[in-house]
Design a protein around this motif. Structure first.
Motif, PDB file in Angstrom:
ATOM      1  N   UNK A 234       0.834  -1.209   0.000  1.00  0.00           N
ATOM      2  CA  UNK A 234       0.000   0.000   0.000  1.00  0.00           C
ATOM      3  C   UNK A 234       0.867   1.256   0.000  1.00  0.00           C
ATOM      4  N   UNK A 235       0.354   2.275  -0.657  1.00  0.00           N
ATOM      5  CA  UNK A 235       1.101   3.537  -0.784  1.00  0.00           C
ATOM      6  C   UNK A 235       0.236   4.695  -0.304  1.00  0.00           C
ATOM      7  N   UNK A 236       0.833   5.881  -0.003  1.00  0.00           N
ATOM      8  CA  UNK A 236       0.044   7.005   0.479  1.00  0.00           C
ATOM      9  C   UNK A 236      -0.937   7.530  -0.584  1.00  0.00           C
ATOM     10  N   UNK A 237      -1.958   8.200  -0.106  1.00  0.00           N
ATOM     11  CA  UNK A 237      -3.011   8.711  -0.996  1.00  0.00           C
ATOM     12  C   UNK A 237      -2.527   9.962  -1.741  1.00  0.00           C
ATOM     13  N   UNK A 238      -3.397  10.504  -2.560  1.00  0.00           N
ATOM     14  CA  UNK A 238      -3.044  11.665  -3.369  1.00  0.00           C
ATOM     15  C   UNK A 238      -2.699  12.871  -2.486  1.00  0.00           C
ATOM     16  N   UNK A 239      -1.707  13.624  -2.857  1.00  0.00           N
ATOM     17  CA  UNK A 239      -1.388  14.821  -2.090  1.00  0.00           C
ATOM     18  C   UNK A 239      -1.970  16.086  -2.745  1.00  0.00           C
ATOM     19  N   UNK A 240      -2.101  17.130  -1.936  1.00  0.00           N
ATOM     20  CA  UNK A 240      -2.346  18.464  -2.476  1.00  0.00           C
ATOM     21  C   UNK A 240      -1.041  19.214  -2.252  1.00  0.00           C
ATOM     22  N   UNK A 241      -0.491  19.775  -3.331  1.00  0.00           N
ATOM     23  CA  UNK A 241       0.851  20.346  -3.226  1.00  0.00           C
ATOM     24  C   UNK A 241       0.882  21.767  -3.766  1.00  0.00           C
ATOM     25  N   UNK A 242       1.741  22.563  -3.169  1.00  0.00           N
ATOM     26  CA  UNK A 242       1.969  23.916  -3.666  1.00  0.00           C
ATOM     27  C   UNK A 242       3.065  23.844  -4.719  1.00  0.00           C
ATOM     28  N   UNK A 243       3.219  24.935  -5.446  1.00  0.00           N
ATOM     29  CA  UNK A 243       4.332  25.012  -6.395  1.00  0.00           C
ATOM     30  C   UNK A 243       5.303  26.072  -5.891  1.00  0.00           C
ATOM     31  N   UNK A 244       6.439  26.169  -6.511  1.00  0.00           N
ATOM     32  CA  UNK A 244       7.473  27.038  -5.949  1.00  0.00           C
ATOM     33  C   UNK A 244       7.038  28.506  -5.849  1.00  0.00           C
TER      34      UNK A 244
END
Ligand code: ADP
Length: 601
Positions: A234-244
């Motif tokens: 199992x792997x972690x779920x989808x992330x919400x990420x910022x950009x630079x």
């Protein structure tokens, strides 16, 4: 139309108006652009992320959140162009953007229902219930239906498990059948018999009860509280990420707003960012995404992959080096051997030359020795004459009859005789001297005359030597004078030895000079004892002699002198003469003419 259907249509129309367009929801305020990986199509994305947009609208009234649906490449390109403030994508795609564009996760989706954010994603490999395949290890040589090669849950997770089993899909499977999104295509491919097995995201099977009845899962794993079947880790779920470029304050506000969402109330929840190391490890193992550079061939990997060729090439190089060294060694040793052989030859030639010069010298001395009796007689004449003149002077002086004229006459006679004696001795000395050969241009006739003069001067009763000359006047030859004179003297002496015991009529020697075939020819003819068959055959052998006091070297030396001048010395059949028939012997010396003297042309 039923009320349910009508309300559904109204909901969809509203949702499309609100979300499907990249336009902001509120015309006023600042844009808040969220790029989302939409692999299930626009409708699904809208339905999935509506709670998120509502939440942001409610909590961040100064912003107008926009949902922008993109595929893998579109999402990357839009982020690179600075057209997005946030991204929501699958974990695999996220770590790629993390490495290439500086994406940084601030939240991870919390699906709930026993799926912890860090252990929320897995894949199942399904086969028809009657399939002979039992586990992932049986997939070698089979056809596998997948969504796409870039799908995280749709392929890459299963690829990772197969790689651990030593199965490289591209190499070991009969084929990878890409069906594209949505994942239903995988089931359709299995139904149509286009594939032997298919890959689905975990929990998709459970949400389609009709599928569960027709398919079973290969290598199902027990993963604690995880509520669905999985064939993979199992792997972690989808992330919400910022950009630079995303402002930090905006990130903070978004994070706070979304962390407050509750699954049971909002239909969507977020947790603090999970640990994505498992995804990194998977990608590193598969050498894809940010770890694709590991696939770039290094010398070591090339050597490992092509070791038979590398070994063959190395062998060739070793063989070539060995060959080159060996050839070099052979060349060197042969060169040394050749140089030694040349030096040896040179030394032998020098010794031979010395020996020949010595032999020539001996031969000259031998000729002189044989003629020494007559030489003494020859010298005796001028000495006797000198004595006579001296005595007559003494007598006149005693008788007081010594006049000035008588003294002058006697003195000049004495001087003349002394000169004659000195001339004889000088010629002998020059002839007997030991010396090295030297070539010079000499008039041919003069050379012959000198040799004849020397010969005649040495004999008390010299035979008649008749010279017939058909040479162009003043013809020059380039020779060692002394050596050629030695040859002539030897031929004359041999002729004299052979004829002096003959009747007086046969005691004469003929010399004939002419040019034949561009060569000077000197023929020495006598009417002596002649040559029998045996003598003719062995004439030029060293030490062949028929004379009691002979050395047998004369003719062999004469021949080598002739050859050293590029000429020849041969014995020929003498012509018949009316007086003496075919008696006697004939020797012919031929010498090349120097090309550079115009008088010879
Ligand atoms: P040598 O005079 O010391 O014997 P040569 O080499 O000059 O050595 O001659 C070899 C032999 O060849 C002589 O012994 C003689 O038998 C023979 N020979 C040479 N010239 C004549 C000639 N003109 N007539 C007959 N025999 C000759």
């Amino acid at each position: 139309m039923s009320i349910r259907l009508l309300s559904a249509l109204v909901f969809c129309a509203l949702a499309c108006l609100i979300l499907a367009s990249p336009r902001p929801l509120h015309a006023a305020s600042q844009p808040l652009r969220i790029g989302v990986l939409a692999f299930l199509g626009a409708d699904a994305a809208v339905a999935e992320w509506t709670p998120l947009i509502r939440r942001l609208q409610a909590r961040l009234p100064d912003y107008s959140p926009t949902l922008i649906q993109l595929d893998h490449d579109g999402l990357r390109a839009a982020a690179a162009r600075g057209e997005l403030d946030f991204i929501i994508t699958n974990p695999g795609h996220y770590i790629e953007l993390e490495a290439s564009l500086g994406a940084s996760r601030i939240l991870t989706l919390d699906a709930g229902g026993g799926r912890a954010p860090e252990r929320a994603l897995g894949s199942v490999v399904i086969v028809p219930r009657d399939s002979p395949l039992r586990s992932l290890g049986d997939l070698g040589g089979r056809r596998l239906a997948i969504v796409s090669r870039s799908g995280f849950g749709g392929y890459q997770l299963v690829w990772g498990e197969l790689a651990l089993l030593g199965i490289e899909p591209e190499r070991d499977l009969a084929g990878l059948h890409e069906v594209g999104f949505p994942m239903d295509g995988v089931v359709q491919a299995l139904d149509a018999g286009k594939a032997d097995a298919g890959v689905l995201r975990s929990c998709l099977l459970e949400s389609h009860p009709d599928w569960s009845g027709r398919f079973r899962v290969l290598s199902p794993r027990s993963e604690g509280s995880f509520p669905c079947a999985t064939s993979t880790q199992l792997y972690p779920d989808w992330p919400l990420a910022t950009l630079s470029h995303t402002p930090a304050e905006l990130s903070r506000q978004v994070a706070i707003a979304l962390l407050g969402m509750r699954q049971d109330e909002d239909g969507l929840a977020w947790a603090v960012p999970a640990d994505y190391r498992a995804v990194h490890e998977l990608f590193r193992r598969l050498e894809i995404g940010p770890y694709a550079y590991l696939r770039a061939p290094t010398l070591l990997t090339l050597a490992e992959r092509y070791w038979p060729w590398v070994a063959g090439f190395a062998l060739l190089i070793v063989a070539w080096i060995f060959y080159t060294v060996r050839v070099e060694h052979l060349v060197q040793s042969r060169t040394t051997a050749l140089r030694e052989a040349l030096e040896l030859r040179e030394a032998l030639e020098t010794r031979m030359r010395n020996a020949q010069e010595q032999a020539e010298h001996l031969s000259r001395l031998s000729v002189l020795g044989e003629l020494s009796g007559t030489l003494a007689h020859e010298l005796n004449q001028p000495l006797a004459a000198i004595a006579n003149y001296a005595n007559s002077l003494i007598r006149r002086a005693d008788n007081q009859r010594l006049t000035e004229d008588a003294v002058r006459e006697a003195a000049s006679e004495i001087a003349g005789q002394a000169e004659r004696a000195a001339g004889i001795l000088g010629r002998i000395r020059a002839f007997a001297r030991k010396r090295t050969a030297s070539r010079e241009l000499s008039p041919a006739r003069e050379l012959v005359d000198e040799a004849v003069g020397l010969f005649r001067g040495m004999l008390a009763q010299a035979p008649q030597v008749e010279i017939t000359d058909e040479l162009p006047p003043g013809l020059l030859i380039e020779v060692d004078r002394l050596q050629i004179q030695q040859v002539l003297l030897n031929l004359l002496k041999n002729a004299w030895d052979a004829s002096r015991t003959q009747p007086t009529a046969r005691q004469h020697i003929q010399l004939h000079l002419d040019i034949a075939r561009d060569r000077l020819q000197i023929a020495v003819r006598d009417y002596g004892s002649g040559l029998d068959e045996c003598a003719r055959e062995r004439l030029f052998e060293s030490f062949f002699t028929t004379k009691a006091d002979g050395l047998g070297l004369g003719l062999s030396i004469c021949r080598s002198i002739a050859e050293a001048h590029g000429g020849r010395l041969v014995s020929a059949e003498p012509d018949e003469t009316p007086a003496h028939g075919r008696s006697g012997a004939l020797f012919i010396l031929s010498l090349p003419l120097p090309a550079r003297d115009p008088r010879n042309t």
